[in-house]
Scaffold this motif. Structure first.
Motif, mmCIF file in Angstrom:
data_model
loop_
_atom_site.group_PDB
_atom_site.id
_atom_site.type_symbol
_atom_site.label_atom_id
_atom_site.label_comp_id
_atom_site.label_asym_id
_atom_site.label_seq_id
_atom_site.Cartn_x
_atom_site.Cartn_y
_atom_site.Cartn_z
ATOM 1 N N GLU A 147 92.548 17.996 29.359
ATOM 2 C CA GLU A 147 93.199 17.204 30.424
ATOM 3 C C GLU A 147 93.604 18.122 31.592
ATOM 4 O O GLU A 147 93.437 17.768 32.760
ATOM 5 N N LEU A 148 94.121 19.335 31.257
ATOM 6 C CA LEU A 148 94.526 20.270 32.328
ATOM 7 C C LEU A 148 93.307 20.702 33.147
ATOM 8 O O LEU A 148 93.337 20.734 34.384
ATOM 9 N N ARG A 149 92.209 21.029 32.455
ATOM 10 C CA ARG A 149 90.999 21.475 33.167
ATOM 11 C C ARG A 149 90.448 20.355 34.048
ATOM 12 O O ARG A 149 90.073 20.573 35.201
ATOM 13 N N ASP A 150 90.404 19.120 33.508
ATOM 14 C CA ASP A 150 89.903 17.984 34.306
ATOM 15 C C ASP A 150 90.772 17.763 35.535
ATOM 16 O O ASP A 150 90.276 17.515 36.637
ATOM 17 N N SER A 151 92.089 17.846 35.330
ATOM 18 C CA SER A 151 93.001 17.596 36.460
ATOM 19 C C SER A 151 92.834 18.657 37.543
ATOM 20 O O SER A 151 92.858 18.351 38.739
ATOM 21 N N LEU A 152 92.651 19.918 37.111
ATOM 22 C CA LEU A 152 92.441 20.996 38.095
ATOM 23 C C LEU A 152 91.169 20.739 38.896
ATOM 24 O O LEU A 152 91.147 20.862 40.129
ATOM 25 N N LYS A 153 90.110 20.368 38.167
ATOM 26 C CA LYS A 153 88.825 20.106 38.808
ATOM 27 C C LYS A 153 88.958 18.969 39.830
ATOM 28 O O LYS A 153 88.498 19.073 40.963
ATOM 29 N N ARG A 154 89.632 17.896 39.406
ATOM 30 C CA ARG A 154 89.830 16.737 40.297
ATOM 31 C C ARG A 154 90.617 17.145 41.536
ATOM 32 O O ARG A 154 90.298 16.768 42.652
ATOM 33 N N PRO A 165 100.766 22.617 50.701
ATOM 34 C CA PRO A 165 102.036 22.586 51.435
ATOM 35 C C PRO A 165 103.242 22.411 50.508
ATOM 36 O O PRO A 165 104.328 22.904 50.798
ATOM 37 N N ASN A 166 103.036 21.705 49.394
ATOM 38 C CA ASN A 166 104.168 21.450 48.498
ATOM 39 C C ASN A 166 103.720 21.697 47.054
ATOM 40 O O ASN A 166 102.904 20.957 46.515
ATOM 41 N N ILE A 167 104.265 22.733 46.443
ATOM 42 C CA ILE A 167 103.811 23.143 45.112
ATOM 43 C C ILE A 167 104.093 22.062 44.056
ATOM 44 O O ILE A 167 103.322 21.873 43.118
ATOM 45 N N GLU A 168 105.208 21.333 44.238
ATOM 46 C CA GLU A 168 105.527 20.280 43.240
ATOM 47 C C GLU A 168 104.459 19.188 43.260
ATOM 48 O O GLU A 168 104.037 18.706 42.207
ATOM 49 N N ASP A 169 104.014 18.802 44.473
ATOM 50 C CA ASP A 169 102.988 17.747 44.558
ATOM 51 C C ASP A 169 101.683 18.221 43.925
ATOM 52 O O ASP A 169 101.014 17.484 43.213
ATOM 53 N N PHE A 170 101.332 19.495 44.206
ATOM 54 C CA PHE A 170 100.098 20.062 43.648
ATOM 55 C C PHE A 170 100.165 20.046 42.114
ATOM 56 O O PHE A 170 99.240 19.591 41.439
ATOM 57 N N LEU A 171 101.285 20.513 41.567
ATOM 58 C CA LEU A 171 101.384 20.594 40.099
ATOM 59 C C LEU A 171 101.542 19.217 39.461
ATOM 60 O O LEU A 171 101.152 19.017 38.313
ATOM 61 N N HIS A 172 102.108 18.294 40.206
ATOM 62 C CA HIS A 172 102.177 16.909 39.693
ATOM 63 C C HIS A 172 100.762 16.410 39.375
ATOM 64 O O HIS A 172 100.534 15.808 38.321
ATOM 65 N N ASN A 173 99.801 16.720 40.270
ATOM 66 C CA ASN A 173 98.424 16.260 40.046
ATOM 67 C C ASN A 173 97.825 16.841 38.778
ATOM 68 O O ASN A 173 96.931 16.260 38.179
#
Ligand code: HEM
Length: 474
Positions: A147-154, A165-173
């Motif tokens: 799931e982590l790898r798929d989310s990173l790819k997406r 611009p916002n690390i929280e938004d990036f990591l939320h994804n």
């Protein structure tokens, strides 16, 4: 006087009477207790402003003056703040003496959120459900990895470089779909409405509890929140409408397929499998809202923790280099997969997680409600021993006790004692797996080259705002 004016006047009088009564009770209590009450000048508001605007400075000064335990007063409520060795003693006390459950419910109004008394259904409570869920990670490591790898790819969507611009938004994804998968199940973990609820539930709840704190007479809180809140009610609605059909579908499949039905590994399934004292399963409309407790406990806390780690690592070449060397060794021994064993062997990463948790801990970490008069041993304060330069980021200070899941007197980020965070094994595994993938795959830097200063409130430490660049490593 019109009927509505009469109603308003009688409500004001009733509230006023409650306030006077509570002040009287408070004085009576203070007179009986030998815990000092920190003086305040604004009636009713008390220390609220200091606690909101500069909690650490205020509480440190109080501690210097009054010792390990002292009373503060805010919005009609007296809270005993307990720190140091005395705090440790309280965390280790059993539920019957120091109730975690009553304190949590009063602080966060969970019973109001889920729509029935929080601790009503015994087999659905954390001490029963969580050990079955977290023991040995319950085989969830492969699920978390993919799931982590798929989310990173997406999230990178074919690009090799990304400005964040916002690390929280990036990591939320990346983190939210993974956590939703292992908590709520694969059926809903990409549902945009559920993902948004998972991302915002904690901060919306803090806002909502800000309102609850303004209400002096606590039994009124659920009624007032019913009138004024819309965000938490929306989140509850999302959880219930999305999860009830999944619970019903899984039950139908189990009946139809019998032992051929392959049960999912998630926390939702633990709730579906739980039985009451008569051996009956719990109704879907009891299970669905209860899961919001884990969304609250599990998702935003992780996004914050990984955001802080990314900021520390991006601004510290030495730490980044050592993390990469460790990842090279892990890949050489375990291969690319983030198995339970591979992640457990990332000892330096454990130290980084632990040091980040230490430096981003907030003043209100754990709460308890005393069930009867307690005599504390009142030990002399023994400072939590973290070694030299306690304010600096130094993961090596934990070289002799690296595990971030081991709670102790000098490490209470996950609480301590019988009600310590039971999600910490999952939390630390997902954190380490996420950071490992980022460190392996990307060069990370902040626009300023430095770690931005975080901001502390009573219950949250938010990463500072800075633009980041993530560039794929070749
Ligand atoms: C960085 C992440 C996390 C932090 C810092 C954290 C911290 C805490 C703390 C301080 C407590 C209170 C302990 C006490 O009062 O002594 C707690 C309780 C709890 N946490 Fe976590 N937590 C995290 C992640 C998670 C996750 C991912 C889950 C579930 C999947 C979770 C589930 C729980 C539960 C169920 C409790 C209540 C335990 C009980 O009722 O006995 N937490 N957590």
């Amino acid at each position: 006087m019109s009927q509505s004016q009469q109603l308003i006047l009688s409500s004001v009088l009733a509230l006023g009477t409650c306030y006077v009564l509570m002040s009287f009770m408070r004085r009576l209590r203070a007179a009986k207790s030998n815990i000092p009450l920190v003086p305040y000048s604004i009636p009713f508001v008390g220390h609220f402003i200091e606690l909101i605007s500069h909690p650490f400075e205020f509480l440190s000064k109080c501690r210097e003056k009054y010792g390990d335990a002292f009373d503060v007063y805010m919005m009609g409520t007296t809270l005993t703040m307990v720190t140091g060795q005395t705090g440790y003693e309280i965390l280790k006390a059993p539920e019957a003496a120091m109730s975690h459950e009553l304190a949590m419910d009063e602080a966060l109004n969970f019973s109001w959120i889920i729509g029935y008394p929080m601790w009503k259904y015994k087999a659905l409570n954390a001490p029963y459900i969580m050990p079955k869920y977290t023991s040995g990670l319950n085989g969830m490591d492969k699920l978390i990895d993919s799931e982590l790898r798929d989310s990173l790819k997406r999230t990178f969507n074919g690009t090799h470089m990304m400005t964040v611009p916002n690390i929280e938004d990036f990591l939320h994804n990346i983190i939210t779909p993974t956590m939703c998968n292992i908590i709520l199940g694969k059926e809903t973990c990409h549902d945009p409405e559920l993902l948004s609820t998972a991302r915002h539930f904690s901060s919306d709840l803090s806002e909502c509890m800000g309102i609850a704190n303004l209400i002096p007479f606590k039994p009124l809180v659920p009624y007032v929140l019913d009138l004024v809140d819309s965000k938490i009610k929306h989140h509850r609605h999302v959880m219930v409408t999305k999860l009830i059909p999944v619970i019903e579908l899984r039950r139908r499949l189990e009946t139809k397929l019998g032992s051929a039905y392959e049960k999912p590994l998630d926390l939702l399934q633990r709730h579906i499998d739980a039985r009451d004292s008569q051996g009956k399963p719990y109704p879907a409309d009891v299970i669905a809202p209860k899961l919001s407790v884990y969304i609250f406990a599990g998702v935003y806390n992780l996004i914050l923790l990984v955001s802080h780690i990314v900021h520390f690592v991006a601004a510290d070449d030495k730490v980044c280099r050592q993390l990469r060397e460790e990842q090279d060794r892990i890949i050489a021994t375990h291969g690319e997969q983030l198995t339970k064993e591979a992640v457990a062997n990332m000892k330096f990463l454990d130290m980084v997680v632990k040091e980040t948790l230490r430096l981003t801990i907030t003043p209100f970490r754990s709460s308890r409600q005393a069930m009867h008069t307690q005599v504390l041993s009142n030990d002399l304060f023994s400072a939590a021993h973290v070694g030299a330069n306690p304010e600096s980021f130094d993961p090596w200070r934990y070289r002799n006790n690296p595990l971030a899941t081991t709670v102790a007197a000098d490490f209470i980020s996950f609480g301590c004692g019988p009600r310590a965070c039971s999600g910490r094994y999952v939390a630390v595994h997902v954190t380490k797996a996420t950071v490992a993938l980022l460190v392996r795959g990307y060069d990370m830097r902040t626009a300023t080259g430095r770690r931005p200063e975080p901001t502390f409130s009573l219950m949250e430490c938010k990463p500072g705002q800075v633009e980041m660049v993530l560039e794929e490593r070749i």
